[in-house]
Design a protein around this motif. Structure first.
Motif, PDB file in Angstrom:
ATOM      1  N   ALA A   1       0.834  -1.205   0.000  1.00 48.86           N
ATOM      2  CA  ALA A   1       0.000   0.000   0.000  1.00 48.86           C
ATOM      3  C   ALA A   1       0.869   1.255   0.000  1.00 48.86           C
ATOM      4  O   ALA A   1       0.536   2.263  -0.646  1.00 48.86           O
ATOM      5  CB  ALA A   1      -0.931  -0.005   1.215  1.00 48.86           C
ATOM      6  N   ALA A   2       1.989   1.181   0.731  1.00 44.99           N
ATOM      7  CA  ALA A   2       2.900   2.323   0.757  1.00 44.99           C
ATOM      8  C   ALA A   2       3.549   2.517  -0.612  1.00 44.99           C
ATOM      9  O   ALA A   2       3.655   3.651  -1.107  1.00 44.99           O
ATOM     10  CB  ALA A   2       3.969   2.108   1.829  1.00 44.99           C
ATOM     11  N   HIS A   3       3.967   1.414  -1.226  1.00 45.61           N
ATOM     12  CA  HIS A   3       4.593   1.515  -2.542  1.00 45.61           C
ATOM     13  C   HIS A   3       3.613   2.072  -3.580  1.00 45.61           C
ATOM     14  O   HIS A   3       3.991   2.882  -4.444  1.00 45.61           O
ATOM     15  CB  HIS A   3       5.124   0.152  -2.971  1.00 45.61           C
ATOM     16  CG  HIS A   3       6.156  -0.421  -2.044  1.00 45.61           C
ATOM     17  ND1 HIS A   3       7.136   0.351  -1.460  1.00 45.61           N
ATOM     18  CD2 HIS A   3       6.355  -1.678  -1.580  1.00 45.61           C
ATOM     19  CE1 HIS A   3       7.900  -0.406  -0.680  1.00 45.61           C
ATOM     20  NE2 HIS A   3       7.436  -1.640  -0.736  1.00 45.61           N
ATOM     21  N   GLU A   4       2.355   1.648  -3.482  1.00 42.05           N
ATOM     22  CA  GLU A   4       1.338   2.155  -4.421  1.00 42.05           C
ATOM     23  C   GLU A   4       1.130   3.659  -4.234  1.00 42.05           C
ATOM     24  O   GLU A   4       0.966   4.399  -5.214  1.00 42.05           O
ATOM     25  CB  GLU A   4       0.009   1.424  -4.207  1.00 42.05           C
ATOM     26  CG  GLU A   4       0.012  -0.013  -4.706  1.00 42.05           C
ATOM     27  CD  GLU A   4      -1.249  -0.770  -4.281  1.00 42.05           C
ATOM     28  OE1 GLU A   4      -2.227  -0.127  -3.865  1.00 42.05           O
ATOM     29  OE2 GLU A   4      -1.227  -2.020  -4.378  1.00 42.05           O
ATOM     30  N   ALA A   5       1.132   4.093  -2.982  1.00 42.94           N
ATOM     31  CA  ALA A   5       0.938   5.524  -2.716  1.00 42.94           C
ATOM     32  C   ALA A   5       2.087   6.345  -3.296  1.00 42.94           C
ATOM     33  O   ALA A   5       1.875   7.407  -3.890  1.00 42.94           O
ATOM     34  CB  ALA A   5       0.818   5.751  -1.210  1.00 42.94           C
ATOM     35  N   VAL A   6       3.301   5.834  -3.133  1.00 41.33           N
ATOM     36  CA  VAL A   6       4.464   6.547  -3.667  1.00 41.33           C
ATOM     37  C   VAL A   6       4.380   6.605  -5.195  1.00 41.33           C
ATOM     38  O   VAL A   6       4.629   7.651  -5.804  1.00 41.33           O
ATOM     39  CB  VAL A   6       5.771   5.860  -3.212  1.00 41.33           C
ATOM     40  CG1 VAL A   6       6.974   6.487  -3.915  1.00 41.33           C
ATOM     41  CG2 VAL A   6       5.926   5.965  -1.698  1.00 41.33           C
ATOM     42  N   ALA A   7       3.989   5.482  -5.798  1.00 42.48           N
ATOM     43  CA  ALA A   7       3.879   5.461  -7.258  1.00 42.48           C
ATOM     44  C   ALA A   7       2.803   6.422  -7.752  1.00 42.48           C
ATOM     45  O   ALA A   7       2.953   7.054  -8.804  1.00 42.48           O
ATOM     46  CB  ALA A   7       3.566   4.036  -7.726  1.00 42.48           C
ATOM     47  N   ALA A   8       1.739   6.557  -6.959  1.00 40.31           N
ATOM     48  CA  ALA A   8       0.650   7.460  -7.334  1.00 40.31           C
ATOM     49  C   ALA A   8       1.002   8.920  -7.049  1.00 40.31           C
ATOM     50  O   ALA A   8       0.334   9.835  -7.540  1.00 40.31           O
ATOM     51  CB  ALA A   8      -0.625   7.077  -6.585  1.00 40.31           C
ATOM     52  N   GLY A   9       2.023   9.137  -6.238  1.00 45.34           N
ATOM     53  CA  GLY A   9       2.447  10.502  -5.928  1.00 45.34           C
ATOM     54  C   GLY A   9       1.575  11.197  -4.898  1.00 45.34           C
ATOM     55  O   GLY A   9       1.645  12.419  -4.744  1.00 45.34           O
ATOM     56  N   GLU A  10       0.812  10.403  -4.151  1.00 46.17           N
ATOM     57  CA  GLU A  10      -0.098  11.014  -3.174  1.00 46.17           C
ATOM     58  C   GLU A  10      -0.454   9.981  -2.120  1.00 46.17           C
ATOM     59  O   GLU A  10      -0.658   8.804  -2.439  1.00 46.17           O
ATOM     60  CB  GLU A  10      -1.375  11.475  -3.887  1.00 46.17           C
ATOM     61  CG  GLU A  10      -2.314  12.275  -3.020  1.00 46.17           C
ATOM     62  CD  GLU A  10      -3.535  12.754  -3.812  1.00 46.17           C
ATOM     63  OE1 GLU A  10      -4.207  13.665  -3.344  1.00 46.17           O
ATOM     64  OE2 GLU A  10      -3.806  12.191  -4.892  1.00 46.17           O
ATOM     65  N   LEU A  11      -0.561  10.428  -0.865  1.00 48.84           N
ATOM     66  CA  LEU A  11      -0.933   9.504   0.197  1.00 48.84           C
ATOM     67  C   LEU A  11      -2.449   9.411   0.311  1.00 48.84           C
ATOM     68  O   LEU A  11      -3.122  10.442   0.373  1.00 48.84           O
ATOM     69  CB  LEU A  11      -0.383   9.967   1.546  1.00 48.84           C
ATOM     70  CG  LEU A  11       1.124  10.061   1.728  1.00 48.84           C
ATOM     71  CD1 LEU A  11       1.439  10.314   3.198  1.00 48.84           C
ATOM     72  CD2 LEU A  11       1.823   8.813   1.262  1.00 48.84           C
ATOM     73  N   PRO A  12      -2.991   8.179   0.360  1.00 47.02           N
ATOM     74  CA  PRO A  12      -4.419   8.065   0.643  1.00 47.02           C
ATOM     75  C   PRO A  12      -4.692   8.503   2.085  1.00 47.02           C
ATOM     76  O   PRO A  12      -3.761   8.600   2.896  1.00 47.02           O
ATOM     77  CB  PRO A  12      -4.710   6.575   0.452  1.00 47.02           C
ATOM     78  CG  PRO A  12      -3.398   5.898   0.627  1.00 47.02           C
ATOM     79  CD  PRO A  12      -2.354   6.883   0.189  1.00 47.02           C
ATOM     80  N   GLU A  13      -5.955   8.740   2.389  1.00 50.55           N
ATOM     81  CA  GLU A  13      -6.320   9.333   3.675  1.00 50.55           C
ATOM     82  C   GLU A  13      -5.781   8.535   4.871  1.00 50.55           C
ATOM     83  O   GLU A  13      -5.270   9.110   5.834  1.00 50.55           O
ATOM     84  CB  GLU A  13      -7.846   9.448   3.764  1.00 50.55           C
ATOM     85  CG  GLU A  13      -8.315  10.253   4.960  1.00 50.55           C
ATOM     86  CD  GLU A  13      -9.827  10.430   4.956  1.00 50.55           C
ATOM     87  OE1 GLU A  13     -10.443  10.276   3.898  1.00 50.55           O
ATOM     88  OE2 GLU A  13     -10.366  10.710   6.038  1.00 50.55           O
ATOM     89  N   THR A  14      -5.888   7.215   4.795  1.00 47.30           N
ATOM     90  CA  THR A  14      -5.458   6.390   5.928  1.00 47.30           C
ATOM     91  C   THR A  14      -3.968   6.568   6.207  1.00 47.30           C
ATOM     92  O   THR A  14      -3.555   6.753   7.360  1.00 47.30           O
ATOM     93  CB  THR A  14      -5.739   4.902   5.648  1.00 47.30           C
ATOM     94  OG1 THR A  14      -7.135   4.754   5.378  1.00 47.30           O
ATOM     95  CG2 THR A  14      -5.351   4.043   6.836  1.00 47.30           C
ATOM     96  N   LEU A  15      -3.157   6.516   5.156  1.00 43.45           N
ATOM     97  CA  LEU A  15      -1.713   6.665   5.354  1.00 43.45           C
ATOM     98  C   LEU A  15      -1.371   8.079   5.817  1.00 43.45           C
ATOM     99  O   LEU A  15      -0.474   8.265   6.642  1.00 43.45           O
ATOM    100  CB  LEU A  15      -0.957   6.336   4.067  1.00 43.45           C
ATOM    101  CG  LEU A  15      -0.935   4.867   3.639  1.00 43.45           C
ATOM    102  CD1 LEU A  15      -0.031   4.673   2.431  1.00 43.45           C
ATOM    103  CD2 LEU A  15      -0.482   3.968   4.784  1.00 43.45           C
TER     104      LEU A  15
END
Lengths: 167, 121
Positions: free
Chosen positions: A83-97
């Motif tokens: 989930a952390a790697h996906e957030a970094v790839a997306a360039g934005e943190l989802p609300e939970t993170l």
């Protein structure tokens, strides 16, 4: 303005303290090493923590790259590292993170407070792309009183960078 | 320790505290949760917990205000702070207001076992 006698600037953490702090916080092995500070741009590549003193003035700033914010946020909440790697790839943190990272930044005040320095509390965390970031934040980044940055490795969650600026 | 009231505005921190309580040997305790001091005060009156664990910095009503409100209402439940405010002055304030301990964040199961072991009936 000169501070009252006996009052010092907030402490700048050393790498051993940062590594121990992250390890204790997420319950995993972690190590930190001091690195040359990176340029911070208003591009959303960092999450900025704003720390204010008891007078409401910005006294310190934390600068987490997305890897650090996502990695610690995920590790703190026992969220899979993917989930952390996906957030970094997306360039934005989802609300939970982002919420979890806010707790990381909040508890980080324990590294910025000492008996002889002004008492700091976390005011807020915002992405570096936020147009409503106070101008003082960018002023402090441009001409910090003290600045230190660390590359941090967390077992199972990879690497990231966290910086601290004292105004 | 049958019933523990846990007061913190962060769901994540409440989850971590519950995990550490289990690891520290308090796995059978019933955990009640509240998101700030005001909600904690309501829960303390309704649930009569054996122990209250509270953050210090919270919206609506801080942990210190919460503790003071409890004591003002004659509720003398054992109370401990779990907070990032780790300076000795905070610990002194906490103890003076009637707290039994102040556990600094970040924490682990060992620090929970040590702090709660000293106050558990």
């Amino acid at each position: 303005m000169r501070p009252p006698t006996g009052v010092t600037a907030p402490p700048v953490p050393i790498q051993e303290a940062v590594g121990d702090f992250v390890s204790a916080l997420v319950g995993r092995g972690a190590a930190a090493g001091k690195v040359t500070p990176t340029d911070i741009e208003p591009d959303g590549s960092h999450v900025i923590g704003i720390y204010r003193d008891t007078h409401g003035a910005i006294a310190a700033i934390s600068l987490a790259d997305l890897d650090f914010a996502a990695g610690t946020g995920a590790a703190l909440g026992m969220i899979p590292s993917a989930a952390a790697h996906e957030a970094v790839a997306a360039g934005e943190l989802p609300e939970t993170l982002l919420e979890n990272y806010q707790e990381v930044a909040n508890i980080m005040t324990s590294l910025l407070n000492s008996q002889n320095s002004p008492h700091l509390v976390l005011d807020e965390v915002r992405p570096s792309s936020d147009p409503d970031l106070p101008a003082e934040v960018w002023e402090a980044i441009a001409s910090p009183s003290k600045r230190r940055e660390f590359a941090v490795t967390i077992d199972g969650y990879g690497n990231g960078r966290i910086g601290v600026i004292i105004r | 320790m049958k019933k523990i009231l846990l007061v913190d505005d962060s769901k994540t921190i409440r989850m971590l505290i519950k995990r550490n309580l289990r690891q520290a040997g308090f796995e059978t305790a019933e955990i009640i949760e509240a998101g700030d001091g005001a909600a904690g005060l309501v829960a303390a009156k309704a649930e009569a917990p054996d122990l209250i664990l509270s953050d210090w910095n919270m919206p609506e009503m801080s942990g210190m205000q919460f503790l003071q409100a409890l004591r003002a209402e004659g509720i003398d439940t054992t109370f401990g702070f779990i907070t990032s405010e780790s300076m000795p002055t905070y610990k002194e304030q906490a103890m003076a207001a009637g707290a039994s301990f102040l556990l600094a964040k970040p924490f682990n199961a060992d620090s929970f076992a040590e702090a709660l072991g000293a106050v558990a009936p």
